[in-house]
Design a protein around this motif. Structure first.
Motif, PDB file in Angstrom:
ATOM      1  N   ARG A  91       0.838  -1.190   0.000  1.00  0.00           N
ATOM      2  CA  ARG A  91       0.000   0.000   0.000  1.00  0.00           C
ATOM      3  C   ARG A  91       0.875   1.242   0.000  1.00  0.00           C
ATOM      4  O   ARG A  91       2.073   1.162   0.206  1.00  0.00           O
ATOM      5  N   ILE A  92       0.232   2.394  -0.175  1.00  0.00           N
ATOM      6  CA  ILE A  92       0.902   3.677  -0.028  1.00  0.00           C
ATOM      7  C   ILE A  92       0.362   4.338   1.232  1.00  0.00           C
ATOM      8  O   ILE A  92      -0.851   4.449   1.418  1.00  0.00           O
ATOM      9  N   LEU A 136      -4.601  -1.242  -3.283  1.00  0.00           N
ATOM     10  CA  LEU A 136      -5.275  -1.977  -4.333  1.00  0.00           C
ATOM     11  C   LEU A 136      -6.131  -3.068  -3.703  1.00  0.00           C
ATOM     12  O   LEU A 136      -5.946  -3.421  -2.529  1.00  0.00           O
ATOM     13  N   PRO A 137      -7.088  -3.630  -4.430  1.00  0.00           N
ATOM     14  CA  PRO A 137      -7.918  -4.697  -3.869  1.00  0.00           C
ATOM     15  C   PRO A 137      -7.075  -5.835  -3.297  1.00  0.00           C
ATOM     16  O   PRO A 137      -6.041  -6.207  -3.862  1.00  0.00           O
ATOM     17  N   GLY A 138      -7.514  -6.344  -2.152  1.00  0.00           N
ATOM     18  CA  GLY A 138      -6.818  -7.449  -1.509  1.00  0.00           C
ATOM     19  C   GLY A 138      -5.627  -7.059  -0.674  1.00  0.00           C
ATOM     20  O   GLY A 138      -4.885  -7.927  -0.208  1.00  0.00           O
ATOM     21  N   VAL A 145     -11.485  -4.799   0.414  1.00  0.00           N
ATOM     22  CA  VAL A 145     -12.223  -5.923  -0.144  1.00  0.00           C
ATOM     23  C   VAL A 145     -13.115  -5.491  -1.307  1.00  0.00           C
ATOM     24  O   VAL A 145     -13.967  -6.263  -1.757  1.00  0.00           O
ATOM     25  N   GLY A 146     -12.903  -4.277  -1.791  1.00  0.00           N
ATOM     26  CA  GLY A 146     -13.636  -3.823  -2.959  1.00  0.00           C
ATOM     27  C   GLY A 146     -12.977  -4.299  -4.240  1.00  0.00           C
ATOM     28  O   GLY A 146     -12.000  -5.060  -4.236  1.00  0.00           O
ATOM     29  N   GLU A 147     -13.479  -3.827  -5.354  1.00  0.00           N
ATOM     30  CA  GLU A 147     -12.965  -4.237  -6.662  1.00  0.00           C
ATOM     31  C   GLU A 147     -12.037  -3.197  -7.280  1.00  0.00           C
ATOM     32  O   GLU A 147     -11.487  -3.416  -8.353  1.00  0.00           O
ATOM     33  N   GLU A 148     -11.864  -2.074  -6.606  1.00  0.00           N
ATOM     34  CA  GLU A 148     -11.024  -1.002  -7.123  1.00  0.00           C
ATOM     35  C   GLU A 148     -10.103  -0.480  -6.030  1.00  0.00           C
ATOM     36  O   GLU A 148     -10.298  -0.775  -4.840  1.00  0.00           O
ATOM     37  N   GLU A 149      -9.115   0.282  -6.437  1.00  0.00           N
ATOM     38  CA  GLU A 149      -8.241   0.984  -5.484  1.00  0.00           C
ATOM     39  C   GLU A 149      -9.106   1.777  -4.510  1.00  0.00           C
ATOM     40  O   GLU A 149     -10.124   2.352  -4.904  1.00  0.00           O
ATOM     41  N   ALA A 150      -8.713   1.798  -3.228  1.00  0.00           N
ATOM     42  CA  ALA A 150      -9.531   2.490  -2.232  1.00  0.00           C
ATOM     43  C   ALA A 150      -8.657   3.291  -1.279  1.00  0.00           C
ATOM     44  O   ALA A 150      -7.482   2.985  -1.066  1.00  0.00           O
ATOM     45  N   TRP A 151      -9.272   4.323  -0.691  1.00  0.00           N
ATOM     46  CA  TRP A 151      -8.591   5.236   0.226  1.00  0.00           C
ATOM     47  C   TRP A 151      -9.201   5.130   1.622  1.00  0.00           C
ATOM     48  O   TRP A 151     -10.392   4.895   1.779  1.00  0.00           O
ATOM     49  N   GLU A 169       6.076   2.466  -8.301  1.00  0.00           N
ATOM     50  CA  GLU A 169       5.593   2.303  -9.681  1.00  0.00           C
ATOM     51  C   GLU A 169       4.428   1.320  -9.734  1.00  0.00           C
ATOM     52  O   GLU A 169       3.428   1.550 -10.418  1.00  0.00           O
ATOM     53  N   LYS A 170       4.544   0.243  -8.984  1.00  0.00           N
ATOM     54  CA  LYS A 170       3.496  -0.777  -8.967  1.00  0.00           C
ATOM     55  C   LYS A 170       2.187  -0.219  -8.425  1.00  0.00           C
ATOM     56  O   LYS A 170       1.099  -0.527  -8.937  1.00  0.00           O
ATOM     57  N   LEU A 171       2.283   0.601  -7.378  1.00  0.00           N
ATOM     58  CA  LEU A 171       1.089   1.130  -6.733  1.00  0.00           C
ATOM     59  C   LEU A 171       0.665   2.485  -7.298  1.00  0.00           C
ATOM     60  O   LEU A 171      -0.227   3.131  -6.764  1.00  0.00           O
TER      61      LEU A 171
END
Length: 201
Positions: A42-43, A76-78, A135-141, A195-197
């Motif tokens: 994560r960031i 990201l998800p997960g 646990v969503g399907e998209e990047e979350a804050w 870069e990955k995140l």
């Protein structure tokens, strides 16, 4: 009030404003020893005060004491922080997505969990082990408020033994003051993780 004093006040107030577009470029991709472990990548963002960190190179955007500390997380998800605890209160508000919060009285047990959605709030007491996961399907804050505490005066966070063991497989550890002991290739790993995140986006 004179024009000079108004300008001085306005300049002071600018130091108390954090623009989201500026914040996004100041994330820390390896703020904790678990941040390298798949499923916990994560960031982290330090907005006000020391927040929590094992990486001594981070810099909060506002350093003036406030009596509380504020951070944010993008995952990201997960992904999300691994199982850990603190000596102080920690509260969270999901800003986007869905987050699973799970907790236990000890480092090797999960006693409960809840799914929180946007604008829900959870507050976690000192000593309770907790983990978080997008646990969503998209990047979350996620928005975090922490009780004021001193950084690098002891272990913080306290990780579950399995987390410490897994981080060690990647060459990461923390000393008795809570400072990260990074591997020799830390800077390269940090760059790859940013870069990955998609840090800054």
């Amino acid at each position: 009030m004179s024009e000079k004093s108004v300008k001085t006040l306005n300049e002071q107030m600018q130091d108390r404003i954090i623009r989201f577009k500026d914040l996004k470029a100041k994330g820390i991709p390896l703020m904790f020893i678990d941040s390298i472990i798949p499923g916990h990548q994560r960031i982290n963002y330090a907005l006000i005060g020391d927040t929590a960190s094992e990486n001594p190179d981070y810099k909060p955007m506002i350093t003036e004491p406030h009596g509380f500390q504020i951070g944010m997380v993008k995952a990201l998800p997960g992904n999300g922080p691994a199982f850990h605890t603190h000596d102080y209160i920690e509260s969270f508000v999901p800003l986007s997505g869905k987050w699973r919060f799970y907790w236990g009285e000890g480092p090797d047990q999960i006693d409960g969990e809840e799914i929180l959605e946007e604008w829900d709030l959870i507050t976690l007491p000192p000593g309770l082990y907790r983990g978080l996961e997008n646990v969503g399907e998209e990047e979350a804050w996620l928005f975090a408020v922490l009780e004021q505490h001193e950084v690098f005066e002891g272990k913080d966070p306290y990780w579950a033994p399995e987390v410490v063991k897994k981080a060690a497989e990647y060459g990461f550890d923390a000393d008795d003051k809570g400072k990260m002991v990074p591997p020799d290739n830390f800077k390269q790993l940090e760059k790859e993780m940013a870069e990955k995140l998609k840090m800054g986006e």
